[in-house]
Design an enzyme around this catalytic site. Structure first.
Site, PDB file in Angstrom:
ATOM      1  N   SER A 247       0.837  -1.192   0.000  1.00  0.00           N
ATOM      2  CA  SER A 247       0.000   0.000   0.000  1.00  0.00           C
ATOM      3  C   SER A 247       0.872   1.241   0.000  1.00  0.00           C
ATOM      4  CB  SER A 247      -0.895   0.025   1.238  1.00  0.00           C
ATOM      5  OG  SER A 247      -0.105   0.201   2.407  1.00  0.00           O
ATOM      6  N   ASP A 248       0.279   2.358  -0.358  1.00  0.00           N
ATOM      7  CA  ASP A 248       0.918   3.637  -0.066  1.00  0.00           C
ATOM      8  C   ASP A 248       0.648   3.950   1.397  1.00  0.00           C
ATOM      9  OD1 ASP A 248       2.296   6.024  -0.410  1.00  0.00           O
ATOM     10  OD2 ASP A 248       1.230   6.560  -2.240  1.00  0.00           O
TER      11      ASP A 248
END
Length: 704
Positions: A247-248
C-alpha cells in the site's frame, strides 16, 4: 540456501520454516521517521520512508525502504548532512524517448540506494498524464502507455541489477492530487486496460519489479488497496505477476484488503489501525483468511527479495557523485524540448552584444517540484521559499531552487558575451532595461508538487504580462520554461525561441547552458500535449478544486483510452504543441517505411538520415493511423537515433500486438482488415501512410 535455487523455490522453502509471528512481521512496514504522536523508531534504524525488520535466523534481511522517484530522499532533511544526486523530473526523462538512458538512470539510483544502506526503492511513478493540471505529473512519464511503460520498465530493470527491489506506482489512476484520498475514479474496464493499466503491464513485463504500490484513490467504487479486480484478477491472475503488492502510506482502510490482494500494509502506523497484525491474525484464526493466502503473501515478498538479490548484506559505501552528476546532466540536456526557434539558437559567443537574463531566480539556481520526490541535492539548495497550504504536503511546502545557476552556467559557456540579471519584479523597469540589450532570456516558472493541482494553464504571478512587456521593448527575446506541466503561451508569436526545460535537477543550470549555447543539440520530444486552452482538454480544471479535505468526489474518465494526443486526434483539435513535438539544430529525413508480418508479429523498417550540418539525434515515432478500416492515432514504436551529418541508419521496430488490438471481453482482439502506419515527427506531423492487411487474432490478457 544454494544460490542456484530459483527464487520461487527459495521463497517456498523459507516460508515453510517460518513461524506465524515471523510471517506477520513481513506483512507490514514500520515508519522509520520520527512522527508526532508515534513512538520513535529504533535508534539503530536509519531514518527513511519505512522498514520491515528481517529474520536473522532465516537470513531474511531488513527491508530498508526509501522514496526515490527522482533520487534518494532524505526525509525532511532529518539525516543531517546526507545528500543525494537529484535527477531531473520524470517528464524530462520521458522527453528523452531514450530507453537506454532510463535503464542507466535506474542503475544509478540502485547503486546510490545500496551505497546508502537501502534495498527497497519506492520509485517508478508512471501514472498517465490524463489532465494537464495534475500536481505530480512532473514525477511521471507522460501521457502514452507505450512510452511510460517502456521507460519505467527499463528504469526498474536498471535499479534491480544493483540488488535493490524497485516498485512501480501508483496502481492505478492516481491522476490528480485534489481530494486524492476520497476520489472515486470511474472508467470502463476495456478503456482502463488499453491505457493506464497497459502502461503498468508493459513496465512490469519489461522490468519485473519486486513490488507494485497501490494508489490512494478509489477505482470504480473500491479503494485501490482493496480492489480485488485490480489486485487479484488483473495483476496476479491475468498478468501472472509474481511479486508483492504494497500500500501507499495511510491508504489501507480495512483488514479485508488482504483477501482482495494487498500483501503488505506499508507505514502501518499512519493508517487508522494496524490491520495486518492483530486484526489479520483474528481473520486467519477464524478461517476467513486462508492459510494458503497468508503463505502466498509471504512468499511473494521473499521471492522478490531473492529475485532482485536484495538479500545481499547491506554495507554503506562511497558514492561517485561526480559520475552521477554527469548522468543527471545528460538526462536534463536530452530531455529539454526546443518548442520554437526562428534561428536565434544556438547562441553565438564572440561578436555578439550584451544579454539580459530575467526572472526565475536564474541567478541562483533551478526550480524543483515538491513532495515525497524532493531530494536534498549534492549541489546544495540556493533558495527555499516557504509557501504553505491548508493540508497534506502543502502545510510544509516550499519552493526549492537547486544551486545550479543558469546565469553562471551561461557565463561559463559563452565567456565573450556580457550577461546581467533582472528579477522582473517591476515589469516596466525590466522592459526598459531589456530595450538596451542585444538579447533577452526570460526564465519562466510554474511550481507544482504533491497535494496540489494547478488551477489553469496560465503562468503564475503575472509572468505572461512580464514577457509581453519585454517583447514590446525588445523582440529579440527567448523564453526558457521550468514547469511541471503544460502552460499557455499568449506571447508565443512575439518571442524568437522557447525551450522547455522542465524541472532539470541538480545539473539543470549547466544543461540549460549546454543546449542554448549549442554544446548539446536538443533532441527532446514532448511526452505530453500542450493544449491551446483549457477548453480543449477533457476537464478544464481539477474536479473538486478548493473543496475541503474528506469531501467525496466521483470523476468519470469518459475519454476512456483516448488519453492525451488520442483525445485531440479523435475530436479534431489542434493543440498549441503536440505530443512528440521537438526541434533540433539539424534536420533529418525518414525514408522507405515498410511493414511486414514475421511469424505473427508486425515489424516496421525504415531509414533515418541526418541531412543537416550538425551531430544530432532524431526521435522517429511510428503511429498506427488506421485499424481494420477505422481511423486511430496511437504510438506503436519509437527510437532515439543519434547521427553524424550525412549519416544514414536503418531502424527496425517490432510492434506489440496489443497496440493494434482492443480489449474485448476477457482478452485482446485484433480485427481482420487493413492497418496503416506512418512515421511522425509528432502526433500531428504524420508522414506517408503504409498499409498492410492483418488477420483476425485473439490474444491472451498477458503478453502475447
Amino acid at each position: 540456501m544454494a544460490d542456484s535455487r530459483d527464487s520461487d523455490s527459495r521463497a517456498a522453502d523459507t516460508e515453510a520454516r517460518m513461524s506465524d509471528d515471523e510471517r506477520f512481521q513481513l506483512l507490514r512496514s514500520e515508519l522509520a521517521i520520527p512522527w508526532p504522536g508515534l513512538p520513535p523508531p529504533p535508534a539503530h534504524w536509519k531514518i527513511s520512508s519505512g522498514r520491515v525488520p528481517g529474520i536473522p535466523r532465516l537470513d531474511i534481511p531488513d527491508l530498508a525502504e526509501t522514496d526515490a522517484s527522482l533520487g534518494i530522499i532524505n526525509p525532511f532533511g532529518l539525516r543531517e548532512g546526507d545528500v543525494a544526486t537529484a535527477l531531473p523530473a520524470g517528464q524530462a526523462l520521458a522527453a528523452t524517448f531514450n530507453a537506454n538512458l532510463a535503464h542507466d538512470s535506474g542503475v544509478m539510483l540502485g547503486a546510490e540506494a545500496r551505497a546508502k544502506g537501502f534495498n527497497v526503492l519506492l520509485g517508478g511513478g508512471l501514472n498517465l498524464a490524463r489532465d494537464f493540471y495534475c500536481g505530480r505529473n512532473f514525477e511521471y512519464l507522460g501521457e502514452d502507455p507505450l512510452l511510460a511503460g517502456v521507460l519505467a520498465g527499463e528504469s526498474v530493470r536498471g535499479t534491480q541489477s544493483q540488488g535493490v527491489i524497485a516498485t512501480v506506482k501508483h496502481y492505478s489512476l492516481n491522476v490528480q492530487e485534489t481530494l486524492r484520498d476520497t476520489l472515486d475514479a470511474r472508467i470502463e474496464d476495456s478503456a482502463h486496460r488499453e491505457s493506464d493499466l497497459l502502461a503498468f503491464q508493459i513496465a512490469i513485463e519489461r522490468g519485473q519489479p519486486g513490488a507494485v504500490m497501490g494508489a490512494y484513490n478509489r477505482i470504480n467504487g473500491e479503494h485501490a488497496s482493496s480492489n480485488a479486480h485490480l489486485l487479484t484478477t488483473v495483476l496476479k491472475q491475468d498478468w501472472g505477476y509474481p511479486g508483492w503488492v504494497m500500500s501507499d502510506r495511510g491508504a489501507v482502510h480495512s483488514v479485508e484488503s488482504f483477501n482482495c490482494g494487498l500483501d503488505q500494509q506499508s507505514g502501518a502506523a499512519l493508517d487508522r489501525q494496524v490491520w495486518f497484525d492483530g486484526p489479520l491474525r483474528e481473520e486467519v484464526a477464524a478461517g476467513r483468511v486462508s492459510r494458503a493466502r497468508l503463505s502466498d503473501a509471504v512468499r511473494r515478498i521473499l521471492r522478490s527479495v531473492y529475485a532482485a538479490g536484495a538479500d545481499r548484506p547491506l554495507k554503506e559505501s562511497a558514492i561517485d557523485y561526480a559520475a552521477h552528476a554527469q548522468m543527471a546532466r545528460e538526462i536534463a540536456a536530452q530531455g529539454m524540448v526546443l518548442l520554437k526557434n526562428d534561428g536565434v539558437l544556438p547562441l553565438a559567443d564572440a561578436g555578439a552584444g550584451p544579454v539580459l537574463v530575467v526572472g526565475g531566480q536564474a541567478h541562483l539556481g533551478v526550480l524543483a517540484g515538491y513532495g515525497s520526490s524532493m531530494v536534498t541535492p549534492v549541489c546544495g539548495v540556493a533558495a527555499s521559499i516557504p509557501v504553505g497550504a491548508p493540508s497534506g504536503f502543502g502545510v510544509s511546502s516550499r519552493q526549492v531552487y537547486f544551486a545550479s545557476s543558469p546565469l553562471e552556467a551561461l557565463r561559463n559557456a559563452l565567456p565573450y558575451r556580457q550577461f546581467s540579471y533582472d528579477s522582473g519584479y517591476f515589469p516596466q523597469t525590466t522592459a526598459a532595461r531589456a530595450a538596451h540589450a542585444s538579447l533577452v532570456i526570460v526564465f519562466a516558472t510554474q511550481w507544482q508538487g504533491e497535494s496540489m493541482d494547478a488551477d489553469s494553464l496560465t503562468l503564475p504571478q503575472g509572468q505572461d504580462a512580464l514577457i509581453a512587456a519585454i517583447t514590446q521593448a525588445n523582440p529579440n527575446t527567448l523564453v526558457v520554461l521550468q514547469t511541471g506541466n503544460p502552460v499557455r503561451m499568449p506571447w508565443l508569436k512575439q518571442v524568437r525561441a522557447v525551450l522547455q526545460a522542465w524541472y532539470p535537477g541538480q545539473e539543470g543550470g549547466a544543461a540549460i547552458a549546454d543546449v542554448l549555447s549549442g554544446r548539446v543539440n536538443p533532441s527532446g520530444r514532448l511526452p505530453i500535449t500542450f493544449p491551446l486552452a483549457e477548453s480543449q482538454a477533457p476537464r478544464a480544471r481539477a474536479p473538486g478544486l478548493g473543496a475541503p479535505d474528506g469531501k467525496s468526489l466521483t470523476v468519470n474518465y469518459f475519454e476512456g483510452s483516448d488519453v492525451g494526443y488520442r483525445w485531440y486526434a479523435k475530436h479534431g483539435l489542434r493543440p498549441l504543441f503536440a505530443f512528440g513535438h521537438g526541434l533540433s539544430y539539424t534536420h533529418f529525413k525518414h525514408l522507405g517505411l515498410k511493414l511486414a508480418i514475421e511469424g505473427s508479429t508486425l515489424v516496421a523498417r525504415f531509414e533515418v538520415e541526418n541531412i543537416g550540418e550538425r551531430l544530432g539525434a532524431d526521435v522517429p515515432q511510428l503511429y498506427l493511423v488506421e485499424a481494420a478500416g477505422q481511423p486511430v492515432r496511437r504510438l506503436v514504436g519509437f527510437e532515439r537515433v543519434e547521427l553524424q551529418p550525412g549519416e544514414r541508419r536503418a531502424v527496425q521496430m517490432t510492434i506489440d500486438a496489443r497496440l493494434l488490438a482492443r480489449w474485448e471481453g476477457e482478452g485482446w482482439s485484433q480485427h481482420a482488415g487493413r492497418y496503416r502506419c506512418a512515421l511522425g515527427r509528432s502526433a500531428l506531423r504524420i508522414g506517408r501512410r503504409v498499409g498492410i492487411v492483418l488477420p483476425q487474432r485473439t490474444l491472451p490478457p498477458s503478453r502475447p
